[in-house]
Design an enzyme around this catalytic site. Structure first.
Site, PDB file in Angstrom:
ATOM      1  N   CYS A  78      -5.040  -3.472   2.631  1.00 26.85           N
ATOM      2  CA  CYS A  78      -4.725  -3.508   4.054  1.00 26.85           C
ATOM      3  C   CYS A  78      -5.940  -3.760   4.945  1.00 26.85           C
ATOM      4  CB  CYS A  78      -3.972  -2.231   4.433  1.00 26.85           C
ATOM      5  SG  CYS A  78      -2.972  -2.469   5.926  1.00 26.85           S
ATOM      6  N   GLU A 125       0.868  -1.185   0.000  1.00 29.53           N
ATOM      7  CA  GLU A 125       0.000   0.000   0.000  1.00 29.53           C
ATOM      8  C   GLU A 125       0.913   1.245   0.000  1.00 29.53           C
ATOM      9  OE1 GLU A 125      -2.113   0.102   3.720  1.00 29.53           O
ATOM     10  OE2 GLU A 125      -3.464   1.720   3.122  1.00 29.53           O
ATOM     11  N   LYS A 136      -9.664   2.032  -1.696  1.00 31.95           N
ATOM     12  CA  LYS A 136      -9.845   1.388  -0.375  1.00 31.95           C
ATOM     13  C   LYS A 136     -11.182   1.784   0.251  1.00 31.95           C
ATOM     14  CE  LYS A 136      -7.105   0.787   3.891  1.00 31.95           C
ATOM     15  NZ  LYS A 136      -5.865   1.228   4.573  1.00 31.95           N
TER      16      LYS A 136
HETATM   17  C1  ACM Z   1      -3.884   0.029   7.191  1.00 33.19           C
HETATM   18  O1  ACM Z   1      -5.006  -0.169   6.709  1.00 33.19           O
HETATM   19  N1  ACM Z   1      -2.921   0.576   6.485  1.00 33.19           N
HETATM   20  C2  ACM Z   1      -3.588  -0.366   8.579  1.00 33.19           C
END
Ligand code: ACM
Length: 273
Positions: free
Chosen positions: A143, A39, A110
């Site tokens: 993530c 990420e 995300k």
């Molecule tokens: C995250 O979602 N980077 C902990």
């Protein structure tokens, strides 16, 4: 058979060119079909505020970083899934791009922003999708999405064989939880994490490394060390993700009883009523 892998490293905050050079120098001689990066591997993670995030985020259609990756995919004939701070007009997303020789094939934004990220990123605005490359169906999540099992489940229902999971993990639950996610959905997952430390207001964040590749029966194929660079590539048979029988009479997806799961689609929490 398909060669999949990851590159775990320590991105330097705001050093886009330096991080991009490191990635290109690492990947420029490898033999692989699909590589997953962490990420936010170009900007680093803790962007501090909306203004800094605006300065660092790029429009993938007008990005030297993305152009460099497209050229790399052309030269090496592979695909890359990478985290990316995406600018779209006045909005900024914590995104992941699927890139090949022909350009950006898919953008995932995300859905579940973690902690302070909510101060500078906009939440994703579209459902996760499955994209086919080389006869293999790829699903992407980023993530903290892992803690919402609905994300991987919906990708599995759409036919994903491999979940690409760029990460900057801070809590230390994910790596073991992903064994269960892969078992319950019968999919492969490549979780590419970063390592190292960044400053945040009032403290530090330590990233956990331990990138990993998990097979459909929940078997750990490989896990990286916690705080070291690691490029890892392995060959898998995606057919292993297409047999969803966990016993001869139990199919992971067909045996679901969605008519009894209506609570999943209820936005409010009902337990207090
Ligand atoms: C995250 O979602 N980077 C902990």
């Amino acid at each position: 058979m398909i060669k999949i892998g990851y590159f775990q490293f320590y991105p330097n905050l705001k050093q886009i060119k330096q991080n991009s050079d490191k990635i290109v120098n690492t990947l420029k001689h490898i033999d692989a079909d699909l590589i997953v990066l962490p990420e936010l591997p170009f900007t680093g993670y803790y962007l501090q505020n909306r203004g800094k995030a605006q300065e660092l985020a790029e429009d993938p259609k007008n990005s030297p970083t993305v152009d460099t990756l497209i050229n790399l995919c052309k030269k090496r004939n592979f695909y890359i899934v990478t985290g990316f701070a995406e600018k779209s007009h006045s909005l900024i997303y914590n995104s992941a791009l699927l890139i090949g020789a022909d350009g950006v094939l898919h953008t995932y934004r995300k859905l579940h922003l973690f902690d302070d990220e909510k101060q500078w990123f906009d939440p994703g605005d579209a459902p996760p999708q499955v994209v086919e490359i080389l006869g293999v169906k790829i699903g992407i999540m980023i993530c903290f999405d892992w803690i919402f099992p609905e994300v991987m489940r919906s990708l599995a229902i759409m036919g994903a064989d491999i979940i690409c999971h760029p990460s900057n993990l801070i809590l230390d639950y994910c790596q073991s939880a992903m064994l269960t996610r892969c078992l319950e959905n019968g999919v492969f997952a490549i979780t590419t994490n970063r390592f190292g430390v960044e400053n945040k207001s009032g403290g530090e964040i330590q990233f956990t490394g331990n990138s990993q590749i998990v097979a459909p029966k929940g078997m750990l194929l490989h896990r990286a060390p916690s705080q070291l660079d690691e490029l890892y590539i392995t060959e898998i048979d995606v057919e292993d993700a297409r047999d969803k029988y966990i016993t001869p009479s139990n199919h992971l997806l067909e045996d679901r009883r969605p008519e009894f799961y209506s609570g999943l689609l209820t936005p409010e929490i009902l337990s207090d009523q």
